[in-house]
Design a protein around this motif. Structure first.
Motif, mmCIF file in Angstrom:
data_model
loop_
_atom_site.group_PDB
_atom_site.id
_atom_site.type_symbol
_atom_site.label_atom_id
_atom_site.label_comp_id
_atom_site.label_asym_id
_atom_site.label_seq_id
_atom_site.Cartn_x
_atom_site.Cartn_y
_atom_site.Cartn_z
ATOM 1 N N TRP A 1 -3.565 -1.304 -8.731
ATOM 2 C CA TRP A 1 -4.766 -1.901 -8.136
ATOM 3 C C TRP A 1 -4.381 -2.536 -6.807
ATOM 4 N N ILE A 2 -5.150 -2.242 -5.773
ATOM 5 C CA ILE A 2 -4.936 -2.860 -4.460
ATOM 6 C C ILE A 2 -6.209 -3.590 -4.050
ATOM 7 N N ASP A 3 -6.079 -4.862 -3.704
ATOM 8 C CA ASP A 3 -7.173 -5.590 -3.068
ATOM 9 C C ASP A 3 -7.087 -5.272 -1.586
ATOM 10 N N LYS A 4 -8.176 -4.753 -1.022
ATOM 11 C CA LYS A 4 -8.161 -4.444 0.401
ATOM 12 C C LYS A 4 -9.175 -5.309 1.129
ATOM 13 N N THR B 1 -2.198 -3.460 3.448
ATOM 14 C CA THR B 1 -1.760 -3.358 2.053
ATOM 15 C C THR B 1 -0.377 -2.701 2.000
ATOM 16 N N ASP B 2 0.181 -2.632 0.808
ATOM 17 C CA ASP B 2 1.476 -1.970 0.629
ATOM 18 C C ASP B 2 1.321 -0.526 0.146
ATOM 19 N N LEU B 3 0.146 0.068 0.346
ATOM 20 C CA LEU B 3 -0.120 1.407 -0.166
ATOM 21 C C LEU B 3 0.875 2.443 0.341
ATOM 22 N N ASP B 4 1.142 2.461 1.629
ATOM 23 C CA ASP B 4 2.069 3.448 2.178
ATOM 24 C C ASP B 4 3.457 3.316 1.540
ATOM 25 N N ARG C 1 5.281 6.265 -0.663
ATOM 26 C CA ARG C 1 6.562 6.820 -0.206
ATOM 27 C C ARG C 1 7.688 6.606 -1.215
ATOM 28 N N GLU C 2 7.707 5.453 -1.896
ATOM 29 C CA GLU C 2 8.772 5.215 -2.870
ATOM 30 C C GLU C 2 8.662 6.154 -4.070
#
Length: 182
Positions: A99-102, A111-114, A118-119
């Motif tokens: 879950w990401i709060d944007k 956000t830390d989505l990228d 990638r990880e």
């Protein structure tokens, strides 16, 4: 490797009395978005719920001047809509669900989505949700700029603006090179 990014399919954006609702258009994609989400979750692909989170007291957020208050922190309007809420509740503890709060239109902005993608070695992002011509579009543009392959599930995106919706679908394909799944 691929990931599903489910964008803003919340009460405020989909329910009939939502603060910034897509209404019937958003409600019409419920079965399709649930089906795609279940498929990705069961296949153990990475599933990201990228959900708007706003603070009504934030005088600096530009959306406050553009739209009525929506997806406010700790409000029922921010809850996932309909059957998607059930899918999330059943899978939220799984390692492949995130879950990401944007705060902005794009799920990548602030956000830390990228990093999370990638990880995990993800190079292909599948996008579903609302609004096709706002948050889905901005997420797709950022994904393109970051080098991801983009897949749009046509029957799992919607907008309150039918012209904007059609324009965005064309833009995804013609300008971003996205694959559109019918």
């Amino acid at each position: 490797m691929k990931a599903l990014i489910s964008i803003d399919y919340t009460n405020d954006f989909v329910a009939t009395k939502g603060a910034l609702t897509t209404g019937a258009a958003g409600q019409a994609i419920e079965e399709a978005i649930v089906m795609v989400t279940k498929e990705f979750t069961q296949n153990k692909d990475f599933v990201v719920y990228a959900i708007d989170r706003h603070d009504q007291k934030d005088p600096y957020h530009p959306e406050n001047a553009l739209f009525p208050p929506h997806n406010l922190a700790n409000s029922s309007g921010r809850n996932l809509y309909g059957k998607l809420a059930e899918v999330y509740e059943k899978s939220r503890e799984k390692a492949n669900v995130y879950w990401i709060d944007k705060r902005h239109y794009s799920a990548f902005s602030g956000t830390d989505l990228d990093i999370r993608l990638r990880e995990r070695g993800i190079s292909e992002v599948h996008l579903v949700g609302v609004c096709t011509d706002i948050c889905v579009l901005h997420t797709a543009v950022d994904a393109y700029n970051l080098g991801y392959k983009i897949v749009i599930h046509k029957h799992s995106v919607a907008s309150f603006d039918p012209v904007g919706h059609e324009w965005a679908l064309n833009h995804f394909k013609q300008t971003l090179g996205a694959e559109i799944i019918e």
